[in-house]
Design a protein around this motif. Structure first.
Motif, PDB file in Angstrom:
ATOM      1  N   THR A  17      31.006  37.468  42.751  1.00  0.00           N
ATOM      2  CA  THR A  17      31.977  37.270  41.679  1.00  0.00           C
ATOM      3  C   THR A  17      32.308  38.585  40.974  1.00  0.00           C
ATOM      4  O   THR A  17      33.483  38.880  40.697  1.00  0.00           O
ATOM      5  CB  THR A  17      31.440  36.256  40.655  1.00  0.00           C
ATOM      6  OG1 THR A  17      31.124  35.031  41.325  1.00  0.00           O
ATOM      7  CG2 THR A  17      32.464  35.981  39.570  1.00  0.00           C
ATOM      8  N   LEU A  18      31.293  39.388  40.692  1.00  0.00           N
ATOM      9  CA  LEU A  18      31.518  40.668  40.012  1.00  0.00           C
ATOM     10  C   LEU A  18      32.370  41.609  40.860  1.00  0.00           C
ATOM     11  O   LEU A  18      33.276  42.282  40.350  1.00  0.00           O
ATOM     12  CB  LEU A  18      30.174  41.324  39.673  1.00  0.00           C
ATOM     13  CG  LEU A  18      29.350  40.636  38.578  1.00  0.00           C
ATOM     14  CD1 LEU A  18      28.018  41.347  38.396  1.00  0.00           C
ATOM     15  CD2 LEU A  18      30.117  40.601  37.259  1.00  0.00           C
ATOM     16  N   ARG A  55      43.002  34.512  40.809  1.00  0.00           N
ATOM     17  CA  ARG A  55      41.754  34.631  41.562  1.00  0.00           C
ATOM     18  C   ARG A  55      40.559  34.963  40.674  1.00  0.00           C
ATOM     19  O   ARG A  55      39.441  34.542  40.951  1.00  0.00           O
ATOM     20  CB  ARG A  55      41.922  35.678  42.667  1.00  0.00           C
ATOM     21  CG  ARG A  55      42.751  35.144  43.825  1.00  0.00           C
ATOM     22  CD  ARG A  55      42.981  36.178  44.882  1.00  0.00           C
ATOM     23  NE  ARG A  55      43.590  35.566  46.074  1.00  0.00           N
ATOM     24  CZ  ARG A  55      44.032  36.238  47.115  1.00  0.00           C
ATOM     25  NH1 ARG A  55      43.954  37.573  47.125  1.00  0.00           N
ATOM     26  NH2 ARG A  55      44.553  35.618  48.147  1.00  0.00           N
ATOM     27  N   ILE A  56      40.793  35.714  39.609  1.00  0.00           N
ATOM     28  CA  ILE A  56      39.713  35.957  38.650  1.00  0.00           C
ATOM     29  C   ILE A  56      39.250  34.633  38.048  1.00  0.00           C
ATOM     30  O   ILE A  56      38.048  34.355  37.951  1.00  0.00           O
ATOM     31  CB  ILE A  56      40.178  36.928  37.545  1.00  0.00           C
ATOM     32  CG1 ILE A  56      40.342  38.339  38.118  1.00  0.00           C
ATOM     33  CG2 ILE A  56      39.178  36.953  36.394  1.00  0.00           C
ATOM     34  CD1 ILE A  56      40.952  39.324  37.134  1.00  0.00           C
ATOM     35  N   CYS A  60      35.540  32.720  38.552  1.00  0.00           N
ATOM     36  CA  CYS A  60      34.721  32.336  37.403  1.00  0.00           C
ATOM     37  C   CYS A  60      34.390  30.843  37.437  1.00  0.00           C
ATOM     38  O   CYS A  60      33.265  30.436  37.110  1.00  0.00           O
ATOM     39  CB  CYS A  60      35.440  32.695  36.105  1.00  0.00           C
ATOM     40  SG  CYS A  60      35.594  34.477  35.819  1.00  0.00           S
ATOM     41  N   ILE A  61      35.362  30.026  37.840  1.00  0.00           N
ATOM     42  CA  ILE A  61      35.137  28.577  37.907  1.00  0.00           C
ATOM     43  C   ILE A  61      34.114  28.240  38.987  1.00  0.00           C
ATOM     44  O   ILE A  61      33.210  27.405  38.779  1.00  0.00           O
ATOM     45  CB  ILE A  61      36.475  27.848  38.177  1.00  0.00           C
ATOM     46  CG1 ILE A  61      37.394  27.938  36.953  1.00  0.00           C
ATOM     47  CG2 ILE A  61      36.229  26.390  38.546  1.00  0.00           C
ATOM     48  CD1 ILE A  61      36.864  27.227  35.731  1.00  0.00           C
ATOM     49  N   ILE A  62      34.239  28.881  40.155  1.00  0.00           N
ATOM     50  CA  ILE A  62      33.286  28.616  41.239  1.00  0.00           C
ATOM     51  C   ILE A  62      31.876  29.029  40.827  1.00  0.00           C
ATOM     52  O   ILE A  62      30.902  28.301  41.057  1.00  0.00           O
ATOM     53  CB  ILE A  62      33.704  29.355  42.529  1.00  0.00           C
ATOM     54  CG1 ILE A  62      35.034  28.805  43.053  1.00  0.00           C
ATOM     55  CG2 ILE A  62      32.624  29.218  43.609  1.00  0.00           C
ATOM     56  CD1 ILE A  62      35.565  29.552  44.271  1.00  0.00           C
ATOM     57  N   ALA A 274      33.022  30.487  49.942  1.00  0.00           N
ATOM     58  CA  ALA A 274      34.341  30.396  49.306  1.00  0.00           C
ATOM     59  C   ALA A 274      34.634  31.627  48.450  1.00  0.00           C
ATOM     60  O   ALA A 274      35.784  32.063  48.353  1.00  0.00           O
ATOM     61  CB  ALA A 274      34.419  29.132  48.456  1.00  0.00           C
ATOM     62  N   LEU A 275      33.614  32.219  47.844  1.00  0.00           N
ATOM     63  CA  LEU A 275      33.816  33.389  46.990  1.00  0.00           C
ATOM     64  C   LEU A 275      34.243  34.628  47.775  1.00  0.00           C
ATOM     65  O   LEU A 275      34.784  35.573  47.190  1.00  0.00           O
ATOM     66  CB  LEU A 275      32.525  33.690  46.211  1.00  0.00           C
ATOM     67  CG  LEU A 275      32.236  32.790  45.006  1.00  0.00           C
ATOM     68  CD1 LEU A 275      30.822  33.016  44.502  1.00  0.00           C
ATOM     69  CD2 LEU A 275      33.252  33.040  43.889  1.00  0.00           C
ATOM     70  N   ILE A 276      33.997  34.633  49.077  1.00  0.00           N
ATOM     71  CA  ILE A 276      34.371  35.795  49.900  1.00  0.00           C
ATOM     72  C   ILE A 276      35.884  35.967  49.932  1.00  0.00           C
ATOM     73  O   ILE A 276      36.398  37.091  49.912  1.00  0.00           O
ATOM     74  CB  ILE A 276      33.820  35.638  51.329  1.00  0.00           C
ATOM     75  CG1 ILE A 276      32.284  35.633  51.309  1.00  0.00           C
ATOM     76  CG2 ILE A 276      34.325  36.757  52.231  1.00  0.00           C
ATOM     77  CD1 ILE A 276      31.670  35.333  52.661  1.00  0.00           C
TER      78      ILE A 276
END
Length: 312
Positions: A17-18, A55-56, A60-62, A274-276
């Motif tokens: 995420t970061l 996307r930010i 954050c939601i994920i 999914a974050l990728i």
């Protein structure tokens, strides 16, 4: 899951995420600063900024969903609080896909070479059309998110956390079909913007093929600006298509987790994959955009100079 596994997976999710927020925030900040300096913003910058902001929020939601699943299982079981997260996840998910489709469309009309009257008419007006399309995408995403969130089954999260309990097993089985149907419909809606990107990519290939044939006939070679622009646009679009397919598969794993033996672990792994998609695609866009690439090089040079100054 054990405490060590929970901690390791959470650290990976936070790291992804970061990194993603860093890339997307850089895109938004560079375009915003350019807007302040020139008092105007180009169509491509508007699309990239909208995509980066969506996307930010999505990342954050994920991450928030992942943290609540691991650290606050009681909250995860409650429908009222988690419905809010479901709504914003669905909204930001649709926004990011629609904005990416707008980006693919922009590349196609700005770079492709066709002489059909309709194509030329849209090409001359594409900036205004796409700026209006961003607002249409926002409205469509809201329209799809509200009913989709209402149709999501409240028992899904309880089934993920309490799957091992006998008294909840029957209830989970009964509600599987309804939840699966809602998720299938949600994914089918996203096929339209995905198809727009896919068609743009295929037409870009056709345009590049026609252009290279023309270069062969005129013996001008292949390394001309138009060919370079075609290839850069195709790289950006195909990277989105590949990453989006991986994201959809991860999304299906996470939302279909209660069909699996380790439901909670499947949800977290699905969210990690999914974050990728929103994280890595931002850096591909930076490398493919000359303004963003030059800005990133300036930042890297400044960081390198600062590090040298500290070591001296």
């Amino acid at each position: 899951m054990s405490y060590k596994v929970d901690t390791a997976l959470m650290l990976v999710a936070i790291g992804e995420t970061l990194v993603g927020i860093l890339g997307n925030a850089f895109i938004a900040l560079v375009n915003f600063m350019g807007w302040i300096k020139s008092k105007k913003i180009a169509c491509i910058d508007s699309i990239l900024t909208s995509l980066a902001m969506s996307r930010i929020c999505l990342q954050c939601i994920i991450l928030l969903d992942c943290v609540i699943l691991v650290q606050y299982p009681d909250t995860y079981n409650r429908g009222k609080e988690m419905r809010i997260i479901d709504f914003f996840w669905t909204l930001t998910n649709h926004l990011s896909v629609w904005f990416a489709a707008c980006l693919s469309t922009f590349y196609f009309f700005k770079i492709a070479n066709f002489f059909h009257p309709l194509f030329l008419w849209i090409k001359w007006r594409i900036d205004k059309l796409l700026l209006r399309s961003l607002l249409v995408c926002l409205v469509l995403s809201l329209c799809f998110s509200l009913p989709a969130t209402e149709n999501l089954n409240d028992d899904f999260r309880r089934c993920v956390k309490k799957k091992e309990r006998i008294n909840s097993t029957l209830r989970c089985k009964v509600n599987k079909a309804g939840h699966a149907s809602a998720k299938v419909n949600l994914n089918l809606v996203m096929l339209f913007p995905f198809s727009v990107s896919l068609v743009s990519f295929l037409l870009l290939i056709l345009s590049l093929w026609r252009h290279t044939r023309q270069m062969q006939l005129t013996a001008l070679g292949y390394k001309d600006p138009s060919t370079t622009a075609h290839i850069r646009a195709m790289k950006a679009v195909i990277s989105f298509l590949v990453l989006f397919v991986a994201y959809c598969l991860a999304f299906l794993i996470a939302t279909s987790s209660y069909f699996m033996p380790e439901s909670e672990l499947a949800v977290i792994w699905g969210e990690l994959i999914a974050l990728i998609y929103p994280s890595s695609h931002s850096f591909i866009l930076i490398l493919g955009n000359s303004k963003l690439r030059q800005a990133s090089l300036r930042v890297l040079r400044k960081v390198k100079t600062m590090l040298k100054g500290r070591n001296c």
